[in-house]
Design an enzyme around this catalytic site. Sequence first.
Site, mmCIF file in Angstrom:
data_model
loop_
_atom_site.group_PDB
_atom_site.id
_atom_site.type_symbol
_atom_site.label_atom_id
_atom_site.label_comp_id
_atom_site.label_asym_id
_atom_site.label_seq_id
_atom_site.Cartn_x
_atom_site.Cartn_y
_atom_site.Cartn_z
ATOM 1 N N LYS A 37 54.380 37.011 94.811
ATOM 2 C CA LYS A 37 53.114 36.988 94.063
ATOM 3 C C LYS A 37 53.119 38.106 93.016
ATOM 4 C CE LYS A 37 49.041 36.294 92.615
ATOM 5 N NZ LYS A 37 48.801 35.141 91.731
ATOM 6 N N CYS A 82 50.713 35.883 81.919
ATOM 7 C CA CYS A 82 49.610 35.411 82.746
ATOM 8 C C CYS A 82 48.376 35.205 81.879
ATOM 9 C CB CYS A 82 49.276 36.399 83.857
ATOM 10 S SG CYS A 82 47.872 35.845 84.838
ATOM 11 N N ALA A 124 42.729 30.151 87.879
ATOM 12 C CA ALA A 124 42.333 31.409 87.240
ATOM 13 C C ALA A 124 42.224 32.466 88.330
ATOM 14 C CB ALA A 124 41.010 31.244 86.501
ATOM 15 N N ASN A 163 56.347 39.413 84.202
ATOM 16 C CA ASN A 163 55.374 38.388 83.814
ATOM 17 C C ASN A 163 54.590 38.898 82.604
ATOM 18 O OD1 ASN A 163 53.307 36.562 83.586
ATOM 19 N ND2 ASN A 163 52.373 37.025 85.567
HETATM 20 C C1 FMN Z 1 47.772 29.386 91.842
HETATM 21 C C2 FMN Z 1 48.849 29.883 90.916
HETATM 22 C C3 FMN Z 1 49.100 31.263 90.813
HETATM 23 C C4 FMN Z 1 50.088 31.745 89.954
HETATM 24 N N1 FMN Z 1 50.342 33.081 89.912
HETATM 25 C C5 FMN Z 1 51.352 33.556 89.138
HETATM 26 C C6 FMN Z 1 51.717 34.936 89.146
HETATM 27 O O1 FMN Z 1 51.146 35.757 89.878
HETATM 28 N N2 FMN Z 1 52.728 35.348 88.321
HETATM 29 C C7 FMN Z 1 53.412 34.474 87.520
HETATM 30 O O2 FMN Z 1 54.329 34.878 86.811
HETATM 31 N N3 FMN Z 1 53.107 33.157 87.518
HETATM 32 C C8 FMN Z 1 52.099 32.676 88.297
HETATM 33 N N4 FMN Z 1 51.809 31.322 88.294
HETATM 34 C C9 FMN Z 1 52.575 30.420 87.424
HETATM 35 C C10 FMN Z 1 53.715 29.730 88.186
HETATM 36 O O3 FMN Z 1 54.636 30.673 88.700
HETATM 37 C C11 FMN Z 1 54.447 28.717 87.282
HETATM 38 O O4 FMN Z 1 54.991 29.408 86.182
HETATM 39 C C12 FMN Z 1 53.523 27.629 86.762
HETATM 40 O O5 FMN Z 1 52.597 27.250 87.731
HETATM 41 C C13 FMN Z 1 54.276 26.390 86.285
HETATM 42 O O6 FMN Z 1 55.030 25.803 87.328
HETATM 43 P P1 FMN Z 1 54.496 24.549 88.235
HETATM 44 O O7 FMN Z 1 54.052 23.494 87.287
HETATM 45 O O8 FMN Z 1 55.673 24.174 89.074
HETATM 46 O O9 FMN Z 1 53.354 25.085 89.037
HETATM 47 C C14 FMN Z 1 50.820 30.827 89.157
HETATM 48 C C15 FMN Z 1 50.564 29.459 89.258
HETATM 49 C C16 FMN Z 1 49.606 28.969 90.125
HETATM 50 C C17 FMN Z 1 49.360 27.490 90.215
#
Ligand code: FMN
Lengths: 303, 243
Positions: A45, A131, A70, A128
């Site tokens: 995370k 975000c 969010a 990251n």
């Molecule tokens: C609930 C949630 C929390 C996320 N938290 C982070 C985060 O803390 N740091 C980050 O780099 N990306 C975060 N992401 C982005 C994901 O790592 C990923 O880049 C993005 O969801 C696209 O991939 P997916 O379509 O397979 O979900 C988050 C995504 C979701 C859905």
Amino acid sequence: MVNMAVILCGIAMPNPVIAASGTFGFGEDFARLYDINCLGSFSMKGTTLSAREGNPTPRIAECASGMLNAVGLQNPGIDKVISEELPKIGEFYHRPVMANVSGFSVDEYAEICRRLDGQAQVGWIELNISCPNVHGGGLAFGTSPHSAAQVTRAARRATVKPLIVKLSPNVTDIVEVARACEAEGADGLSLINTLLGMRLDLKTRRPVLRNITGGLSGPAVFPVALRMIYQVYQGVRVPLVGIGGISSAKDVLEMMLAGATAVQVGSANLVNPYACRDIIKALPDAMADYGIKNLNDLIGGAH
Amino acid sequence: MKQCVYLIEENEQIAQNTYRIVFSGDTSAFTAPGQFLNLEVSGLYLRRPFSVCEWEKGHVSIVYKVVGAGTQKMSTFKRGREVDVLTGLGKGFDTENSGPRPLLIGGGAGVPPLMMLCKMLLAQKKQPTVAVGFGSAGEAFFQDAFRNLGVPVSIATMDGSLGAKGMVLDACRMDACTYFYACGPIAMLKAVCAASCSDGQVSLEERMGCGFGACMGCTVITQRGPKRVCTEGPVFDKGELVW
Ligand SMILES: Cc1cc2nc3c(=O)[nH]c(=O)nc-3n(C[C@H](O)[C@H](O)[C@H](O)COP(=O)(O)O)c2cc1C
Ligand SMILES: Cc1cc2nc3c(=O)[nH]c(=O)nc-3n(C[C@H](O)[C@H](O)[C@H](O)COP(=O)(O)OP(=O)(O)OC[C@H]3O[C@@H](n4cnc5c(N)ncnc54)[C@H](O)[C@@H]3O)c2cc1C
Ligand code: FES
């Protein structure tokens, strides 16, 4: 026998499937469900210098073939991650993990990298800079090549670990940002983070998310992510991690053909807690279906 | 938590816009009333969370109100259909602390989990009282089911078409109970906590991404910092909450 093993920035992985940051916590909830040592790796995370409570709720909305979040980087802060989460991870996961970090200033990013530098189980540091859910942090750095370069440079000086910069799709020219990070010493790039979006509630006539906007993820974003990997592959030499909407072994193959050395699976974990394991299990058959003996032969094959 | 395939045994309307599904399948992951399951609804990306109304070995029921696309679709599910569910989610009600005379307060779609809770309290030789509130008489359910258990039931409806007119608090007294359990809309939960003179537990709702602790989508701020409704909850002690 097919070969699924790949090497990402000098670290060998049994397969290219990494669980994406923010959708896998610190691994514990999943380790209770299955042996997560089958993963290529997982990205923890998103961690900041101090603990964060995140955004007010509702933090989650839905759309056709995807979701918006969010969350706003709720996390216990780097010191707790090092003193509590990493030792716990060591008990159930025996390979290098990816540490996903975020900051509100260039110095914060550098400080977190310094603190992680000595952590044996941290394989890669994933910066990251993308975000979309925290104001004045994260995304702000990822939207211009200049600030992306600044963060990368500072992080590069703070750690000898492989540095992967996670890029935002919410830019006009992602290749430009990718090149800027590569020039400052990024060992790899991961993309994409979520796309900025929103939903309205017709009954209340207000945004569903308290934060008003959120990050779109899930199968809906796969073609965008694939296109960006394809473009960035043509612009840089460092290895790429393809992220966005991956939910099947075929998606993994397609992303690698576009230029990814490894992939991350995010939202799919939330609707199917076994998604990563299922994709890894399905990979050999999917490879056989398309006559692929070695995944490494596939990387960038579409160009 | 356990992922299971459940078979729909029945899906019947029990009140206006309100349905009850009885599933058969593996119920081994459920340990306390107030826990929930997260149901895959084909065509929709996210699962939908529902409190477990009752379960016994091999059978489990939920009661749901049609409020949007997912519950609308669920109302068309036919007997014999198989659905993918994550079961045994969350921390449920604690029946140990109830004292001899607990009060169970439910509002609308918050009433279902009180059924199992009530039966367990009765089995522990306690004397629960139930107070339920609905929008109107047509939406009311379970008042007879509770009465058939020999439990005193008071009812309120917003339009006064059944029982007292107004909120559930208008229909019950909170000073006679040894403990309370509440589940319903957030405004009701706040009012109940403010009016209560005993300790108690409330079940919260939050929009969920995963339902099993992975996404941090469902956080509430408590006295002990941020907690996940799906994992540390949905049931929280009155004293933990920061309203
Ligand atoms: C609930 C949630 C929390 C996320 N938290 C982070 C985060 O803390 N740091 C980050 O780099 N990306 C975060 N992401 C982005 C994901 O790592 C990923 O880049 C993005 O969801 C696209 O991939 P997916 O379509 O397979 O979900 C988050 C995504 C979701 C859905
Ligand atoms: C722990 C828990 C237990 C619940 N138990 C019950 C129950 O026993 N009976 C019942 O009728 N309802 C219950 N709910 C509410 C139920 O989950 C929602 O009414 C349902 O998800 C709405 O889906 P929809 O597609 O019809 O509505 P839509 O409005 O189309 O849903 C869109 C999105 O919002 C979410 N959502 C909408 N309303 C809620 C809500 N109130 N809480 C959480 N998410 C919501 C949906 O899951 C979905 O992701 C519970 C919710 C939680 C969190
Ligand atoms: S819904 Fe994902 S952590 Fe609670």
